[in-house]
Design an enzyme around this catalytic site. Structure first.
Site, PDB file in Angstrom:
ATOM      1  N   GLY A   6      46.248  44.574  57.586  1.00  0.00           N
ATOM      2  CA  GLY A   6      47.061  45.782  57.396  1.00  0.00           C
ATOM      3  C   GLY A   6      46.744  46.491  56.087  1.00  0.00           C
ATOM      4  O   GLY A   6      46.197  45.905  55.145  1.00  0.00           O
ATOM      5  N   ARG A  10      53.212  50.866  52.157  1.00  0.00           N
ATOM      6  CA  ARG A  10      54.345  50.948  51.225  1.00  0.00           C
ATOM      7  C   ARG A  10      53.938  50.541  49.802  1.00  0.00           C
ATOM      8  O   ARG A  10      54.674  50.753  48.855  1.00  0.00           O
ATOM      9  CB  ARG A  10      55.492  50.046  51.727  1.00  0.00           C
ATOM     10  CG  ARG A  10      56.145  50.560  52.995  1.00  0.00           C
ATOM     11  CD  ARG A  10      56.996  49.507  53.683  1.00  0.00           C
ATOM     12  NE  ARG A  10      56.207  48.662  54.574  1.00  0.00           N
ATOM     13  CZ  ARG A  10      56.707  47.688  55.336  1.00  0.00           C
ATOM     14  NH1 ARG A  10      58.001  47.428  55.308  1.00  0.00           N
ATOM     15  NH2 ARG A  10      55.921  46.955  56.110  1.00  0.00           N
ATOM     16  N   LYS A  17      46.771  45.424  50.559  1.00  0.00           N
ATOM     17  CA  LYS A  17      47.985  44.823  50.002  1.00  0.00           C
ATOM     18  C   LYS A  17      47.789  43.340  49.675  1.00  0.00           C
ATOM     19  O   LYS A  17      48.268  42.856  48.643  1.00  0.00           O
ATOM     20  CB  LYS A  17      49.139  44.983  50.997  1.00  0.00           C
ATOM     21  CG  LYS A  17      50.377  44.187  50.618  1.00  0.00           C
ATOM     22  CD  LYS A  17      51.575  44.517  51.464  1.00  0.00           C
ATOM     23  CE  LYS A  17      51.423  44.041  52.894  1.00  0.00           C
ATOM     24  NZ  LYS A  17      52.653  44.270  53.679  1.00  0.00           N
ATOM     25  N   ASN A 164      63.070  36.748  60.642  1.00  0.00           N
ATOM     26  CA  ASN A 164      61.793  36.165  61.050  1.00  0.00           C
ATOM     27  C   ASN A 164      60.857  36.180  59.849  1.00  0.00           C
ATOM     28  O   ASN A 164      60.592  37.224  59.269  1.00  0.00           O
ATOM     29  CB  ASN A 164      61.222  37.018  62.197  1.00  0.00           C
ATOM     30  CG  ASN A 164      59.761  36.731  62.454  1.00  0.00           C
ATOM     31  OD1 ASN A 164      59.304  35.610  62.248  1.00  0.00           O
ATOM     32  ND2 ASN A 164      59.030  37.739  62.926  1.00  0.00           N
ATOM     33  N   ARG A 326      37.042  35.864  20.637  1.00  0.00           N
ATOM     34  CA  ARG A 326      36.412  36.497  21.807  1.00  0.00           C
ATOM     35  C   ARG A 326      35.464  35.548  22.525  1.00  0.00           C
ATOM     36  O   ARG A 326      35.189  34.453  22.063  1.00  0.00           O
ATOM     37  CB  ARG A 326      35.712  37.776  21.348  1.00  0.00           C
ATOM     38  CG  ARG A 326      36.721  38.854  20.937  1.00  0.00           C
ATOM     39  CD  ARG A 326      36.033  40.062  20.366  1.00  0.00           C
ATOM     40  NE  ARG A 326      34.967  40.523  21.250  1.00  0.00           N
ATOM     41  CZ  ARG A 326      33.984  41.344  20.877  1.00  0.00           C
ATOM     42  NH1 ARG A 326      33.931  41.783  19.635  1.00  0.00           N
ATOM     43  NH2 ARG A 326      33.059  41.724  21.742  1.00  0.00           N
ATOM     44  N   TYR A 380      24.631  43.794  14.158  1.00  0.00           N
ATOM     45  CA  TYR A 380      24.132  44.790  15.100  1.00  0.00           C
ATOM     46  C   TYR A 380      23.548  45.943  14.318  1.00  0.00           C
ATOM     47  O   TYR A 380      24.219  46.552  13.480  1.00  0.00           O
ATOM     48  CB  TYR A 380      25.304  45.265  15.980  1.00  0.00           C
ATOM     49  CG  TYR A 380      24.921  46.229  17.069  1.00  0.00           C
ATOM     50  CD1 TYR A 380      23.853  45.949  17.922  1.00  0.00           C
ATOM     51  CD2 TYR A 380      25.636  47.411  17.264  1.00  0.00           C
ATOM     52  CE1 TYR A 380      23.514  46.824  18.932  1.00  0.00           C
ATOM     53  CE2 TYR A 380      25.302  48.299  18.274  1.00  0.00           C
ATOM     54  CZ  TYR A 380      24.237  48.006  19.109  1.00  0.00           C
ATOM     55  OH  TYR A 380      23.905  48.864  20.112  1.00  0.00           O
ATOM     56  N   ALA A 416      31.625  37.544  -4.638  1.00  0.00           N
ATOM     57  CA  ALA A 416      32.458  38.543  -3.969  1.00  0.00           C
ATOM     58  C   ALA A 416      31.804  39.915  -4.045  1.00  0.00           C
ATOM     59  O   ALA A 416      31.130  40.251  -5.013  1.00  0.00           O
ATOM     60  CB  ALA A 416      33.834  38.592  -4.621  1.00  0.00           C
TER      61      ALA A 416
END
Ligand code: UD1
Ligand code: CA
Length: 475
Positions: A6, A10, A17, A164, A326, A380, A416
């Protein structure tokens, strides 16, 4: 046999669905897993609307039958007739949109069916609000006589609360014979599977009903029902974990996918979402507000207001708040990752620390490494990803850039504020920043030369003791 062809109008979705997820799993997969657990040896899925999606979530282990046009549940099962012909046993039919049925209930219904000479057994429930469901109509002696759909029911029949579930056991030859005789003379002009019940009774066969909890029979027809069912399934998952020794502070605000594994005495605080194949060991503290997806977490680790995706985190680590671990990150034990630290595709050895504002990408980090606040691995160059290798016991001072590929050997130091472009030897110190120069009275001279740069005194009206006050006075 599962009806999954189906469209589910709705739901108001582009997708089928039955592939919509409740508590992290597609509706139809809940049905498939329950059938598997109940001992079904063969599963047949009737597919049609967006069948490719339904086939994809169910995989190769089940059979499919195509229902090209969705002409109703009776028509759907009829498409699978070639599977059923020549068989004499029991066919169990389920809707693909009712995810809450349990293996215990299925087995009990099949037991009931097998104990007596039933032509069919319908799984039913007393619904608090039966609106939308087909109702079981009984005669004066209480025998089922037929099932009537909401839209075709009289006002009197609409008052019936026994619904049912659309789950049935049928004696296979009787099902086939009845399916051949249903018509579409109803308000929806569809071939209703429910009509087979009346036909079997008319033929003199016995039809029983197996009454179960309404919750187990809930069908999902729209997104409001999807939300309600998802919550109930999630509660079922949370309760399973709690009974197995996991402490969940508030299961209404904790979402755990069905396949996640959580060890004893781990505590889950509210706002936590645990997705995919996440595995959490014992004695961890997860949350509040943490999001884990496919994360493997070692014992005693704490993850506070953080995200960890497709990664491995060792034992006794402290993660968060606001850390982002990640995919393909592998962290050892006793590691501290703090606020606004992101780690991607990197290995990190035991006892290393990145407590604040750091990015570690495509790197191999040894044990006991200290990342000062604001360390960035520059992995990168706009074209290629490059690797940064950091040995054991390396100390990196705050606000350093490590332009990879670069290798900081064991026991080395980075001053640093350095921008490291070359390898640092073992036990060496790298200082890669310009020397500080002091120009005495430079500001006063500049202000005298360019009076237009001065802040007009009226900007400070009402202010006391601004640092530049003395300059204006001097002027
Ligand atoms: C159906 C039952 C109703 C029951 C309810 C329980 C019928 C006529 N009605 O109503 O008595 O109370 O389920 O949830 O059976 N499907 C197909 N092909 C089709 C039509 C539907 O495969 O041509 C599938 C759908 O994908 C769905 C299932 O059958 O998974 C049920 O269809 P749906 O339209 O949701 O039936 P309901 O109106 O809920
Ligand atoms: Ca339905």
């Amino acid at each position: 046999m599962v009806m999954a062809a189906g469209e589910g109008k709705r739901m108001n979705s582009k997708h089928s669905k039955v592939v919509q997820k409740a508590a992290g799993k597609p509706l139809v997969c809940w049905v498939a897993d329950t059938l598997r657990e109940a001992g079904a040896l063969e599963q047949v899925y009737i597919v049609g609307f967006r069948q490719e999606e339904v086939r994809a979530v169910l995989g190769e282990d089940v059979a499919f039958v195509l229902q090209e046009q969705q002409l109703g549940t009776g028509h759907a099962v009829l498409q699978a007739a070639p599977f059923l012909e020549g068989r004499n046993g029991c066919t169990i039919i389920l809707p693909g949109d009712a995810p809450m049925i349990t293996p215990e209930t299925l087995r009990a219904a099949i037991d009931m069916f097998s104990r007596d000479e039933y032509g069919a057994v319908v799984v039913s429930a007393q619904a608090p609000d039966p609106t939308g469901y087909g109702r079981l109509v009984r005669d004066a002696e209480g025998n089922v006589v037929r099932i009537v759909e909401e839209r075709d029911a009289s006002d009197e029949e609409k008052k019936i609360r026994e619904i049912n579930s659309s789950i049935y056991c049928f004696r296979t030859p009787l099902l086939l014979s009845a399916l051949g005789r249903i018509d579409a003379k109803n308000s929806q002009k569809e071939y209703y599977l429910t009509d087979t019940i009346e036909i079997l009774i008319h033929d003199g066969h016995k039809v029983g009903s197996y009454l179960t909890d309404f919750d187990e029979t809930r069908g999902v027809n729209d997104r409001v029902e999807l939300e309600a069912t998802g919550k109930l399934l999630n509660q079922r998952i949370c309760k399973r974990h709690m009974r197995a020794g996991v402490q969940i502070i508030d299961m209404e605000r904790t979402w755990i996918d069905p396949i996640a594994v959580i060890g004893r005495d781990t505590t889950i605080y509210p706002g936590t979402i645990i997705r995919g194949e996440t595995v959490i060991a014992e004695d961890c503290i997860i949350g509040p507000d943490s999001h884990l997806d496919g994360a493997i977490i070692g014992e005693g680790t704490e993850i506070f207001q953080s995200t960890a995706i497709d990664c491995t985190i060792g034992k006794f680590c402290q993660i968060g708040p606001f850390s982002h671990i990640r995919p393909k990150s592998v962290l050892g034990s006793n590691i501290t990752i703090g606020a606004y630290v992101e780690i991607k595709n990197s290995k990190m050895g035991d006892f290393s620390r990145a407590r604040h504002l750091t990015y570690v990408g495509d790197s191999k980090v040894g044990r006991n490494v200290n990342f000062g606040c604001g360390t960035v691995t520059c992995n990168y160059d706009g074209q290629d990803k490059t690797t940064c290798i950091i040995g054991d016991n390396v100390f990196i001072g705050g606000n350093s850039n490590l332009i990879s590929p670069v290798h900081l050997h064991d026991n080395s130091y980075v001053a640093a504020g350095s921008t490291i472009t070359e390898d640092v030897p073992e036990l060496g110190l790298a200082i890669a920043r310009t020397h500080q120069v002091i120009k005495e009275n430079w500001v006063a001279q500049k202000n005298r030369l360019r009076s237009s740069d001065l802040i007009p005194p009226d900007r400070f009206r009402g202010y006391k003791g601004t640092p530049t006050d003395h300059m204006h006075k001097e002027e």
